[in-house]
Motif scaffolding. Structure first.
Motif, short mmCIF file in Angstrom:
data_model
loop_
_atom_site.label_atom_id
_atom_site.label_comp_id
_atom_site.label_asym_id
_atom_site.label_seq_id
_atom_site.Cartn_x
_atom_site.Cartn_y
_atom_site.Cartn_z
N SER A 58 0.87 -1.64 0.21
CA SER A 58 -0.36 0.53 -0.22
C SER A 58 0.80 1.50 0.04
O SER A 58 0.49 2.20 -0.75
CB SER A 58 -0.84 0.15 1.30
OG SER A 58 -1.78 -0.74 1.17
N VAL A 59 1.89 1.17 0.79
CA VAL A 59 2.56 2.23 0.84
C VAL A 59 3.26 2.55 -0.05
O VAL A 59 3.80 3.85 -1.06
CB VAL A 59 3.73 1.93 2.36
CG1 VAL A 59 4.29 3.27 2.41
CG2 VAL A 59 3.20 2.14 3.33
N ALA A 60 3.99 1.47 -0.84
CA ALA A 60 4.62 1.43 -2.40
C ALA A 60 4.27 2.00 -3.80
O ALA A 60 4.48 2.96 -3.77
CB ALA A 60 5.40 -0.07 -2.02
N LEU A 61 2.94 1.61 -3.19
CA LEU A 61 2.64 1.69 -5.18
C LEU A 61 1.93 2.61 -4.87
O LEU A 61 1.42 3.45 -5.74
CB LEU A 61 1.10 0.46 -5.17
CG LEU A 61 1.41 -0.84 -5.65
CD1 LEU A 61 0.48 -1.48 -5.95
CD2 LEU A 61 3.52 -0.34 -6.18
N THR A 62 1.40 3.40 -3.31
CA THR A 62 1.00 4.62 -3.17
C THR A 62 2.32 5.93 -3.81
O THR A 62 1.75 6.82 -4.08
CB THR A 62 0.24 5.26 -1.37
OG1 THR A 62 -0.64 4.42 -1.44
CG2 THR A 62 -0.19 6.85 -1.60
N PHE A 107 2.61 -2.19 -12.46
CA PHE A 107 3.20 -2.60 -10.74
C PHE A 107 3.69 -4.01 -10.96
O PHE A 107 3.58 -4.48 -11.61
CB PHE A 107 2.41 -2.81 -9.88
CG PHE A 107 1.48 -0.82 -9.27
CD1 PHE A 107 0.98 -0.03 -9.62
CD2 PHE A 107 -0.11 -0.60 -9.41
CE1 PHE A 107 1.35 1.38 -9.43
CE2 PHE A 107 -0.66 -0.06 -8.97
CZ PHE A 107 0.20 1.34 -9.08
N SER A 108 4.63 -4.07 -10.13
CA SER A 108 5.26 -5.43 -10.78
C SER A 108 6.32 -5.56 -8.86
O SER A 108 6.35 -4.82 -7.67
CB SER A 108 6.40 -5.23 -11.75
OG SER A 108 6.42 -6.37 -12.04
N CYS A 109 6.63 -6.76 -8.33
CA CYS A 109 7.67 -7.23 -7.83
C CYS A 109 7.91 -8.66 -8.30
O CYS A 109 7.99 -8.77 -8.92
CB CYS A 109 6.91 -7.15 -6.33
SG CYS A 109 5.23 -8.60 -6.30
N ALA A 110 9.41 -8.55 -7.75
CA ALA A 110 10.03 -9.88 -6.95
C ALA A 110 9.32 -11.04 -6.24
O ALA A 110 9.65 -9.77 -4.73
CB ALA A 110 11.36 -10.43 -7.06
N SER A 111 8.84 -12.02 -5.85
CA SER A 111 8.15 -12.29 -4.86
C SER A 111 8.17 -13.91 -4.47
O SER A 111 8.63 -14.25 -5.38
CB SER A 111 6.46 -12.16 -4.60
OG SER A 111 5.99 -12.37 -4.34
N ASP A 163 8.31 2.47 -16.81
CA ASP A 163 7.17 3.40 -16.50
C ASP A 163 6.24 2.01 -15.59
O ASP A 163 5.37 2.36 -15.23
CB ASP A 163 6.01 3.31 -17.47
CG ASP A 163 6.73 4.37 -18.56
OD1 ASP A 163 7.27 5.74 -17.21
OD2 ASP A 163 6.33 4.02 -19.22
N THR A 164 7.53 1.11 -14.82
CA THR A 164 7.05 -0.15 -14.25
C THR A 164 7.53 0.18 -12.48
O THR A 164 8.66 0.04 -12.20
CB THR A 164 7.28 -1.31 -14.75
OG1 THR A 164 7.34 -1.25 -15.86
CG2 THR A 164 7.24 -2.72 -13.50
N ALA A 165 6.45 0.28 -11.52
CA ALA A 165 7.33 0.32 -10.20
C ALA A 165 7.52 -0.69 -9.64
O ALA A 165 6.20 -1.83 -9.50
CB ALA A 165 6.45 0.82 -9.20
N PHE A 166 8.48 -1.72 -9.73
CA PHE A 166 8.94 -2.07 -8.92
C PHE A 166 8.88 -2.22 -7.10
O PHE A 166 9.87 -1.56 -6.78
CB PHE A 166 10.34 -3.67 -9.32
CG PHE A 166 10.45 -4.02 -10.56
CD1 PHE A 166 10.19 -5.44 -11.08
CD2 PHE A 166 10.53 -3.43 -11.46
CE1 PHE A 166 10.34 -5.68 -12.47
CE2 PHE A 166 10.09 -3.96 -12.93
CZ PHE A 166 10.20 -5.05 -12.85
N VAL A 167 8.31 -2.73 -6.72
CA VAL A 167 7.76 -2.49 -5.30
C VAL A 167 8.85 -3.02 -4.36
O VAL A 167 9.29 -1.44 -3.29
CB VAL A 167 6.72 -3.38 -4.55
CG1 VAL A 167 4.96 -2.57 -5.24
CG2 VAL A 167 6.77 -4.77 -4.41
N ASN A 168 9.82 -3.76 -4.59
CA ASN A 168 10.69 -3.62 -3.71
C ASN A 168 12.19 -4.24 -4.71
O ASN A 168 13.25 -4.40 -3.84
CB ASN A 168 10.58 -5.38 -3.80
CG ASN A 168 10.63 -6.32 -4.37
OD1 ASN A 168 10.35 -5.86 -5.74
ND2 ASN A 168 10.91 -7.82 -4.26
N VAL A 169 12.48 -3.09 -5.64
CA VAL A 169 13.58 -2.91 -6.30
C VAL A 169 13.36 -1.21 -6.60
O VAL A 169 14.03 -0.67 -5.59
CB VAL A 169 13.49 -3.48 -7.91
CG1 VAL A 169 14.91 -2.86 -8.77
CG2 VAL A 169 13.67 -4.66 -7.40
#
Length: 408
Positions: A109-113, A123-127, A194-200
Motif C-alpha cells: 500500500s505504501v510503495a504503490l501509493t 506495478f510489479s515485484c519479485a516475490s 514506467d513499471t514500479a517494482f515495489v521491492n526494487v
C-alpha cells in the motif's frame, strides 16, 4: 539517505546510493514528526493510514493505492505461554487478517501509493508468494496493469491467489534470488521504465510500510513498547523497521519504552538462515546460501538488510535462531492448538524459534513478549497436510460412534 555512507538524495524512484551503492532509506522532517499526536492518530481511519503523518506517502487519501490493511488483532496467548514456560503476558500479532492474508499488504500500500505519485503506470515485484498476492490485488483494485515474477516451485496456493487477480504472472526457473536479480535488470530497460517494482526501484517506500507493524503494537498496548519481540526474517527488513518504528515513537513522545529498553529477536528457517548464522559466527558478513526447506516465504538466500538486522539485534541485546522443517511444522500446530491462529510456515518458524529462545535462556520468560505472525496457513497447506486430518473415521451410526469411543 544512504544507510551506508549518509549521502542524501531527493525523493525519487531510487533504491541504491550513487556514491557507494549502499541501500537508501527515507529520511523525515523531525520537526514535522514531533507535531504528530496520539489524538490525531486515534481519530484516523481504522487501517495503516491512521499513521500517514509518519509515512513517506499517502497523506492525501485521494492518492492512495490501497486495500486499507492494518489494525490486525493482537491476540493474547496464555495457553501458549504456559506450554513454553513464559510467565509474563505473551501476544501474537496476527497479520494473517490483512486483505490478502499477509503483512505484505502494508508495504505494498505504501510503495504503490508512492509509485502512483511518482507517475508509474504499471506495478510489479519479485516475490516468494505473499508479495505477489498483494501487488496483483492492489493493481486490480486500482485498475492498473501488473506483472509479477515468482520462482516456479512456489506453493500452489500462492500461485492461485496471485493469478486470480488477472494480471501477468511470470514463473522463473530458479530461486527467489534469481528472480530478484532478473527484476533488477528489467527495471533498467526501456520497456520497464514506467513499471514500479515495489521491492526494487521503489524499495525505500516499500520498506517504510513495515513500520506500521511496530506502530500498531505500541498503540494496541496503550502506547507502550513491549519488552521483547520475535520477528521472522527473510531479507531482514521487517525486523529493522519494527525496531525503527519503536525508536520513532519514543523519540517523538508518542509511546513509552520499557525499563531498560526493548529487545529484538529474529527467526529464520534452517533451510535459509544466513543472517542468523552470521550472528552466531560473530560477524557482519552475510554469506549467501541456496535456500531449501518448507518456509518458502523466508527463502531469500542473499538478504539485503541482513547486516542491519544484526545491528538491531545486537544493539537491543537480542538474538537470532533458526528451526528445521520438523520444528516449523510443530510450531504451526502448537500455535493453532493454543491460540486458534493458523499460521503459514513463516509463523511456524517464529513460534519454533520462540520456544528455542526460552529453552536456551536467551528470551526472558518474565517479560512481556510479542510474536509476529506474518501470513495465513491456508497458503501453505502442503507443509502440514500429511500431519493434519480426521482423528476418527466411523460409519454413520450410533454403533460406529460407540465403537470409536465417542460415546464414552
Amino acid at each position: 539517505m544512504c544507510r551506508a555512507c549518509g549521502a542524501e538524495y531527493p525523493l525519487a524512484a531510487q533504491h541504491a546510493c550513487y556514491e557507494c551503492f549502499g541501500p537508501l532509506e527515507v529520511a523525515y522532517d523531525e520537526a514535522a514528526l514531533a507535531r504528530v499526536t496520539r489524538a490525531q492518530i486515534e481519530a484516523g481511519p481504522q487501517n495503516i493510514w491512521r499513521y500517514a503523518a509518519l509515512l513517506p506517502a499517502g497523506q492525501d487519501p485521494a492518492t492512495r493505492v490501497t486495500l486499507d490493511p492494518g489494525l490486525t488483532p493482537l491476540v493474547s496467548a496464555p495457553q501458549l505461554a504456559a506450554e513454553l514456560g513464559i510467565t509474563a503476558q505473551l501476544w501474537i500479532k496476527d497479520d494473517s487478517q490483512n486483505p490478502t492474508h499477509s503483512f505484505k499488504d502494508r508495504v505494498v500500500s505504501v510503495a504503490l501509493t508512492a509509485a502512483k505519485e511518482l507517475g508509474f503506470t504499471r506495478f510489479s515485484c519479485a516475490s516468494t508468494g505473499n508479495l505477489a498476492n498483494s501487488v496483483a490485488a492492489h493493481a486490480a483494485r486500482a485498475g492498473v496493469p501488473s506483472i509479477v515474477f515468482i520462482p516456479s516451485d512456489l506453493e500452489q496456493g500462492k500461485v492461485v491467489t496471485t493469478a486470480v487477480y488477472g494480471g501477468e504472472l511470470v514463473a522463473i526457473e530458479g530461486s527467489y534470488d534469481d528472480v530478484n536479480r532478473l527484476c533488477s535488470e528489467l527495471v533498467e530497460t526501456d520497456e520497464f521504465e514506467d513499471t514500479a517494482f515495489v521491492n526494487v526501484n521503489v524499495r525505500p517506500f516499500y520498506a517504510e510500510g513495515s513500520k506500521t507493524l511496530g506502530y500498531e503494537v505500541a498503540e494496541q498496548l496503550g502506547w507502550r513498547i513491549p519488552a521483547q519481540v520475535v520477528i521472522p526474517m527473510a531479507s531482514g527488513e521487517l525486523l529493522t523497521k519494527v525496531d525503527k518504528a519503536f525508536s520513532e515513537l519514543v523519540e517523538i513522545g508518542l509511546a513509552e519504552a520499557p525499563e531498560g529498553g526493548w529487545t529484538v529477536f529474529g527467526a529464520q528457517s534452517q533451510g535459509c538462515n544466513p543472517i542468523a548464522v552470521a550472528l552466531h559466527n560473530d560477524t557482519d558478513v552475510i554469506t549467501p546460501v541456496k535456500p531449501t526447506g518448507i518456509a518458502k516465504s523466508l527463502n531469500i538466500g542473499d538478504p539485503a538488510a541482513g547486516p542491519y538486522a544484526i545491528e538491531a539485534v545486537r544493539r537491543t541485546g537480542g538474538w537470532m535462531d533458526y528451526a528445521n522443517d520438523e520444528e516449523i511444522r510443530a510450531g504451526i500446530k502448537l500455535l493453532a492448538r493454543t491460540t486458534g491462529v493458523f499460521a503459514e510456515t513463516a509463523g511456524g518458524t517464529t513460534v519454533a524459534v520462540l520456544q528455542k529462545l526460552v529453552e536456551s535462556g536467551r528470551l526472558d520468560p518474565s517479560k512481556e513478549t510479542v510474536v509476529y505472525n506474518t501470513g495465513e496457513g491456508l497458503k501453505t497447506l502442503d507443509a502440514i497436510a500429511a500431519e493434519a486430518g480426521p482423528t476418527h473415521r466411523i460409519k454413520p451410526s450410533l454403533r460406529g460412534a460407540r465403537e470409536a469411543g465417542l460415546l464414552g
